[in-house]
Design a protein around this motif. Structure first.
Motif, mmCIF file in Angstrom:
data_model
loop_
_atom_site.group_PDB
_atom_site.id
_atom_site.type_symbol
_atom_site.label_atom_id
_atom_site.label_comp_id
_atom_site.label_asym_id
_atom_site.label_seq_id
_atom_site.Cartn_x
_atom_site.Cartn_y
_atom_site.Cartn_z
ATOM 1 N N TYR A 214 0.837 -1.194 0.000
ATOM 2 C CA TYR A 214 0.000 0.000 0.000
ATOM 3 C C TYR A 214 0.879 1.254 0.000
ATOM 4 N N SER A 215 0.269 2.362 -0.343
ATOM 5 C CA SER A 215 0.877 3.661 -0.094
ATOM 6 C C SER A 215 0.317 4.148 1.236
ATOM 7 N N TYR A 216 1.220 4.547 2.118
ATOM 8 C CA TYR A 216 0.824 5.113 3.407
ATOM 9 C C TYR A 216 1.104 6.611 3.416
ATOM 10 N N LEU A 217 0.307 7.348 4.169
ATOM 11 C CA LEU A 217 0.703 8.657 4.637
ATOM 12 C C LEU A 217 1.026 8.492 6.111
ATOM 13 N N ILE A 218 2.232 8.922 6.497
ATOM 14 C CA ILE A 218 2.657 8.784 7.888
ATOM 15 C C ILE A 218 2.925 10.160 8.475
ATOM 16 N N ALA A 219 2.840 10.232 9.813
ATOM 17 C CA ALA A 219 3.081 11.486 10.529
ATOM 18 C C ALA A 219 3.723 11.149 11.875
ATOM 19 N N PRO A 220 4.353 12.110 12.530
ATOM 20 C CA PRO A 220 4.880 11.848 13.865
ATOM 21 C C PRO A 220 3.771 11.377 14.798
ATOM 22 N N GLY B 120 4.321 12.366 5.379
ATOM 23 C CA GLY B 120 5.118 11.792 4.302
ATOM 24 C C GLY B 120 4.422 10.622 3.639
ATOM 25 N N ALA B 121 4.702 10.436 2.352
ATOM 26 C CA ALA B 121 4.151 9.313 1.580
ATOM 27 C C ALA B 121 5.210 8.219 1.500
ATOM 28 N N ILE B 122 4.795 6.976 1.766
ATOM 29 C CA ILE B 122 5.776 5.901 1.875
ATOM 30 C C ILE B 122 5.171 4.558 1.488
ATOM 31 N N ASP B 123 6.026 3.631 1.083
ATOM 32 C CA ASP B 123 5.659 2.247 0.773
ATOM 33 C C ASP B 123 5.413 1.498 2.082
ATOM 34 N N SER B 124 4.263 0.850 2.214
ATOM 35 C CA SER B 124 3.920 0.158 3.461
ATOM 36 C C SER B 124 4.899 -0.955 3.796
ATOM 37 N N ALA B 125 5.297 -1.750 2.803
ATOM 38 C CA ALA B 125 6.188 -2.883 3.068
ATOM 39 C C ALA B 125 7.557 -2.408 3.506
ATOM 40 N N PHE B 126 8.100 -1.407 2.814
ATOM 41 C CA PHE B 126 9.409 -0.892 3.200
ATOM 42 C C PHE B 126 9.341 -0.217 4.567
ATOM 43 N N TYR B 127 8.254 0.509 4.830
ATOM 44 C CA TYR B 127 8.109 1.152 6.140
ATOM 45 C C TYR B 127 8.086 0.111 7.258
#
Length: 310
Positions: free
Chosen positions: A132-138, A214-221
């Motif tokens: 998935y594409s995630y949006l992550i935040a602190p 930030g936008a990030i790859d779920s698997a890599f995250y």
């Protein structure tokens, strides 16, 4: 008289033996020279180009081990090279420098369109070929959802990954464009927009408070958290896309069907943790084909990154 004849016969026999030995030696020397000549023409190096999805330092050990695995299988020199950006890998394939590449889905559909490369393998995450594409935040951020991002965009420092990343750019970019929040790095509603270059850099920027979302790859995250590269307690996920088909390994047209078969056999059979961990914390590999990336192709067309075929 008899003794002279005997001596003559012995000398004749010795001469014949010498001649035979010389002839055999000459033939052996010619065969050896031919072998050396053949040895002076080693098989062409098989180069694997790899996008820096997780940052080159985290991927190098696994990439080198994969090269060793394929070298044994293909019986030719194999080398893996991690490129500084996604597009560089595409251009290497187009120039005939890279025979095989690890690509993001968007990078793959662009390479397929331009250079007719073909997907042959992808990784599995927890047994499934999706991410998935995630949006992550602190973790202590006041933003908890996509709606919060939309409402407070003017206060948010937003981080994409590489501009050619599927989960770090294309998919979240489309979602933001649909809300009128983003068109380009120069045209947007955010406080600022940056491209970090890879998923590790994005995760660290969020963890350290250098960016707000930030936008990030779920698997890599998830793999970065598992490895301890980032602290999962300091980051939260505030948005998740629909399923995306995993990153493909693609080959150029000059890779033979027999070589493709051998590559698939080697990769589908490996359980090396260093290889699997380097590529999103994979649980294994499975076969892939061009048809698996139809949805990404449509997304790329929607985002004007590809032109529809006439």
């Amino acid at each position: 008289m008899f003794r002279k004849q005997k001596t003559f016969l012995v000398l004749t026999c010795l001469l014949l033996v010498s001649l035979i030995a010389a002839a055999c030696g000459s033939e052996s020397g010619q065969q050896g020279a031919q072998g050396e000549a053949a040895g002076e023409q080693p098989k062409e190096e098989f180069l694997i180009g790899i996008i820096p999805a997780q940052g080159s330092s985290q991927m190098k050990e696994g990439a080198d081990k994969l090269a060793e695995l394929l070298e044994k299988k293909l019986q030719r020199p194999v080398r893996a090279e991690i490129y500084p950006d996604y597009n560089g890998v595409v251009e290497a394939m187009g120039a005939g420098k890279a025979h095989m590449a690890y690509l993001g889905p968007l990078t793959y559909v662009e390479a397929h369109e331009r250079y007719d490369v073909e997907a042959i393998v992808t990784q599995l995450i927890d047994g499934k070929p999706f991410y998935y594409s995630y949006l992550i935040a602190p973790a202590d951020s006041p933003y908890h959802s996509f709606e919060d991002v939309e409402e407070h965009a003017v206060d948010i420092r937003f981080a994409f990954g590489d501009i050619s990343s599927t989960s770090g750019s294309l998919i979240p970019g489309i979602a933001l464009k649909e809300k009128g929040l983003f068109q380009s790095q120069q045209d947007h509603q955010f406080k600022s927009v940056v491209y970090t270059g890879d998923h590790t850099a994005t995760a660290l920027a969020i963890q350290n408070g250098l960016q707000d979302v930030g936008a990030i790859d779920s698997a890599f995250y998830n793999n970065l958290v598992k490895q301890g590269t980032v602290d999962g307690d300091k980051i939260k996920t505030i948005w998740q896309s629909e399923e995306l088909f995993q990153y493909p390994w693609a080959v150029t047209k000059d890779v033979t069907d027999e070589e493709i078969k051998l590559i698939r056999e080697a990769m589908l059979g490996t359980e090396d943790p260093d290889i699997l961990s380097a590529f999103g914390g994979a649980s294994g590999f499975t076969e892939a084909s061009n048809e698996d990336y139809a949805a990404i192709r449509q997304a790329a067309i929607k985002d004007n990154r590809l032109k529809p075929k006439q």
